[in-house]
Motif scaffolding. Structure first.
Motif, PDB file in Angstrom:
ATOM      1  N   SER A  10      -0.502 -47.155  25.620  1.00 56.29           N
ATOM      2  CA  SER A  10       0.342 -46.690  26.715  1.00 56.29           C
ATOM      3  C   SER A  10      -0.496 -45.849  27.666  1.00 56.29           C
ATOM      4  O   SER A  10      -1.270 -44.995  27.222  1.00 56.29           O
ATOM      5  CB  SER A  10       1.499 -45.859  26.161  1.00 56.29           C
ATOM      6  N   LEU A  11      -0.344 -46.087  28.952  1.00 57.94           N
ATOM      7  CA  LEU A  11      -1.092 -45.336  29.963  1.00 57.94           C
ATOM      8  C   LEU A  11      -0.417 -43.999  30.251  1.00 57.94           C
ATOM      9  O   LEU A  11       0.816 -43.878  30.146  1.00 57.94           O
ATOM     10  CB  LEU A  11      -1.199 -46.147  31.243  1.00 57.94           C
ATOM     11  N   PRO A  12      -1.186 -42.988  30.651  1.00 57.18           N
ATOM     12  CA  PRO A  12      -0.589 -41.679  30.955  1.00 57.18           C
ATOM     13  C   PRO A  12       0.509 -41.745  32.008  1.00 57.18           C
ATOM     14  O   PRO A  12       1.514 -41.032  31.915  1.00 57.18           O
ATOM     15  CB  PRO A  12      -1.784 -40.858  31.450  1.00 57.18           C
ATOM     16  N   LYS A  13       0.343 -42.607  33.008  1.00 59.89           N
ATOM     17  CA  LYS A  13       1.327 -42.656  34.109  1.00 59.89           C
ATOM     18  C   LYS A  13       2.699 -43.137  33.639  1.00 59.89           C
ATOM     19  O   LYS A  13       3.710 -42.870  34.305  1.00 59.89           O
ATOM     20  CB  LYS A  13       0.808 -43.548  35.231  1.00 59.89           C
ATOM     21  N   HIS A  14       2.754 -43.805  32.505  1.00 59.09           N
ATOM     22  CA  HIS A  14       4.041 -44.290  32.011  1.00 59.09           C
ATOM     23  C   HIS A  14       4.851 -43.196  31.316  1.00 59.09           C
ATOM     24  O   HIS A  14       6.062 -43.354  31.138  1.00 59.09           O
ATOM     25  CB  HIS A  14       3.826 -45.464  31.055  1.00 59.09           C
ATOM     26  N   GLU A  15       4.168 -42.126  30.892  1.00 59.27           N
ATOM     27  CA  GLU A  15       4.822 -40.944  30.312  1.00 59.27           C
ATOM     28  C   GLU A  15       5.775 -41.290  29.169  1.00 59.27           C
ATOM     29  O   GLU A  15       6.836 -40.691  29.017  1.00 59.27           O
ATOM     30  CB  GLU A  15       5.574 -40.165  31.405  1.00 59.27           C
ATOM     31  N   GLU A  16       5.400 -42.274  28.379  1.00 62.20           N
ATOM     32  CA  GLU A  16       6.278 -42.692  27.286  1.00 62.20           C
ATOM     33  C   GLU A  16       6.408 -41.618  26.205  1.00 62.20           C
ATOM     34  O   GLU A  16       7.410 -41.558  25.499  1.00 62.20           O
ATOM     35  CB  GLU A  16       5.753 -43.990  26.674  1.00 62.20           C
ATOM     36  N   TYR A  17       5.402 -40.774  26.088  1.00 62.73           N
ATOM     37  CA  TYR A  17       5.382 -39.755  25.037  1.00 62.73           C
ATOM     38  C   TYR A  17       5.893 -38.406  25.539  1.00 62.73           C
ATOM     39  O   TYR A  17       5.600 -37.368  24.952  1.00 62.73           O
ATOM     40  CB  TYR A  17       3.958 -39.603  24.480  1.00 62.73           C
ATOM     41  N   ARG A  18       6.670 -38.410  26.607  1.00 61.90           N
ATOM     42  CA  ARG A  18       7.161 -37.156  27.199  1.00 61.90           C
ATOM     43  C   ARG A  18       7.964 -36.328  26.192  1.00 61.90           C
ATOM     44  O   ARG A  18       7.982 -35.097  26.253  1.00 61.90           O
ATOM     45  CB  ARG A  18       8.010 -37.460  28.424  1.00 61.90           C
ATOM     46  N   THR A  27      -5.020 -33.120  24.904  1.00 65.46           N
ATOM     47  CA  THR A  27      -6.238 -32.308  25.027  1.00 65.46           C
ATOM     48  C   THR A  27      -6.918 -32.479  26.377  1.00 65.46           C
ATOM     49  O   THR A  27      -7.566 -31.551  26.855  1.00 65.46           O
ATOM     50  CB  THR A  27      -7.259 -32.645  23.918  1.00 65.46           C
ATOM     51  N   ASN A  28      -6.786 -33.648  26.999  1.00 64.07           N
ATOM     52  CA  ASN A  28      -7.391 -33.860  28.321  1.00 64.07           C
ATOM     53  C   ASN A  28      -6.353 -33.776  29.440  1.00 64.07           C
ATOM     54  O   ASN A  28      -6.498 -34.418  30.481  1.00 64.07           O
ATOM     55  CB  ASN A  28      -8.098 -35.212  28.376  1.00 64.07           C
ATOM     56  N   LYS A  29      -5.320 -32.966  29.234  1.00 63.82           N
ATOM     57  CA  LYS A  29      -4.250 -32.841  30.229  1.00 63.82           C
ATOM     58  C   LYS A  29      -4.829 -32.495  31.600  1.00 63.82           C
ATOM     59  O   LYS A  29      -5.576 -31.534  31.760  1.00 63.82           O
ATOM     60  CB  LYS A  29      -3.256 -31.763  29.793  1.00 63.82           C
ATOM     61  N   GLY A  30      -4.489 -33.316  32.592  1.00 63.34           N
ATOM     62  CA  GLY A  30      -4.977 -33.101  33.950  1.00 63.34           C
ATOM     63  C   GLY A  30      -6.360 -33.662  34.211  1.00 63.34           C
ATOM     64  O   GLY A  30      -6.837 -33.610  35.352  1.00 63.34           O
ATOM     65  N   GLN A  45      -6.720 -45.039  29.926  1.00 62.73           N
ATOM     66  CA  GLN A  45      -6.667 -44.213  28.728  1.00 62.73           C
ATOM     67  C   GLN A  45      -5.481 -44.688  27.906  1.00 62.73           C
ATOM     68  O   GLN A  45      -4.330 -44.576  28.328  1.00 62.73           O
ATOM     69  CB  GLN A  45      -6.488 -42.723  29.029  1.00 62.73           C
ATOM     70  N   ILE A  46      -5.777 -45.208  26.718  1.00 59.69           N
ATOM     71  CA  ILE A  46      -4.715 -45.570  25.779  1.00 59.69           C
ATOM     72  C   ILE A  46      -4.928 -44.903  24.419  1.00 59.69           C
ATOM     73  O   ILE A  46      -4.110 -45.053  23.523  1.00 59.69           O
ATOM     74  CB  ILE A  46      -4.578 -47.102  25.608  1.00 59.69           C
ATOM     75  N   ASP A  47      -6.025 -44.155  24.286  1.00 57.80           N
ATOM     76  CA  ASP A  47      -6.333 -43.417  23.054  1.00 57.80           C
ATOM     77  C   ASP A  47      -6.245 -41.926  23.349  1.00 57.80           C
ATOM     78  O   ASP A  47      -6.757 -41.458  24.369  1.00 57.80           O
ATOM     79  CB  ASP A  47      -7.736 -43.775  22.553  1.00 57.80           C
ATOM     80  N   TYR A  48      -5.628 -41.163  22.430  1.00 62.93           N
ATOM     81  CA  TYR A  48      -5.264 -39.777  22.741  1.00 62.93           C
ATOM     82  C   TYR A  48      -5.486 -38.850  21.554  1.00 62.93           C
ATOM     83  O   TYR A  48      -5.446 -39.268  20.388  1.00 62.93           O
ATOM     84  CB  TYR A  48      -3.774 -39.699  23.111  1.00 62.93           C
TER      85      TYR A  48
END
Length: 271
Positions: A203-211, A220-223, A235-238
């Motif tokens: 899942s990409l950050p822009k989709h915000e599925e994990y909100r 950890t890499n917020k922003g 980015q699909i690994d977090y």
């Protein structure tokens, strides 16, 4: 003569069947490898965490070579490593026990939970740790095409402190991912110790599925945008963390050992 040959073939068939059944029962469940019986204590409570989808050792050249995976991980010098797409004794990775092989090469404890556990294919998630592993549990998800799971492991950081590490590899279907994300949230909100969540979320950050996790966890890499997939600016690994940690650094290491790049975070665990 024909009857004798028939009995020999029957005996061979029965022995092969029993061997297959025993082999499957040995490999289908959660597996743990212990390397360090003595608790490992980090320097000044700094913890280096890595997550890496290793694609069972298959590099971007489509060649399976677990040594490249090991050398990539060795260079990261992580205290905790979450791996996805790991195999134990599977046909397409030459029946190698990848968990034991990697853990032994790096001198780490390990636990493996197969998401797929068919005869000849044992494929799933693993957590490697320089800290003792207290306990682990598998969280299954209700996927229709390919089984996906999360593993929740408790690690002993010191005599006074334990932390939880959740490692997962979510599927390609969005509705199934959202269901899994909710299940993970329900499990995490019941925990009373520091939490690290790692994995390939597809899942990409822009989709915000994990909100939904934002009340408990921070990326950890917020922003800071990072790329974790080799042929897309994705980015699909977090790595996520609870408020018990302070992020000192997050980095991505380019590697040809997989189609994903490992993500590493240096974290300070608050007293």
């Amino acid at each position: 003569m024909k009857k004798k040959r028939y009995y020999i073939l029957l005996l061979f068939f029965i022995c092969t069947l029993l061997s297959t059944i025993l082999y499957h029962f040995y490999n289908k469940d959660t597996y743990m490898w212990e390397h360090h019986p003595i608790p490992y204590k980090p320097n000044e409570e700094l913890i280096t965490v890595t997550t890496f989808n290793i694609q069972y050792g298959k590099g971007i050249d489509n060649r399976v070579d677990l040594n490249r995976t090991i050398e990539t991980l060795r260079g990261l010098e992580a205290d905790i490593i979450s791996l996805q797409e790991v195999e134990r004794n599977s046909f397409r990775s030459y029946f190698t026990d990848q968990v034991t092989t990697i853990a032994n090469a790096l001198g780490m404890n390990a636990v493996f939970s197969p998401s797929l556990n068919y005869p000849g294919l044992y494929y799933g998630n693993a957590i490697l740790s320089k800290y003792p592993i207290e306990d682990t549990a598998t969280i299954p998800f209700s996927n229709r095409i390919e089984n996906r799971t999360a593993m929740l492991t408790k690690l002993t950081i010191s005599e006074e402190q334990s932390i939880y590490v959740l490692n997962t590899h979510l599927g390609l279907n969005r509705s199934e991912r959202l269901e899994a994300i909710d299940e993970i949230h329900d499990r995490l909100k019941r925990l009373d110790q520091p939490i690290l969540l790692t994995g390939d979320l597809n899942s990409l950050p822009k989709h915000e599925e994990y909100r939904v996790w934002e009340s408990l966890l921070t990326k950890t890499n917020k922003g800071i945008p990072i790329q974790t997939f080799h042929n897309q600016d994705w980015q699909i690994d977090y790595i996520f963390h609870s408020s018990d940690f302070i992020v000192k650094e997050t980095r991505v290491t380019q590697s040809e050992a997989s189609d994903h790049f490992p993500v590493t975070a240096l974290l300070l665990l608050k007293p």
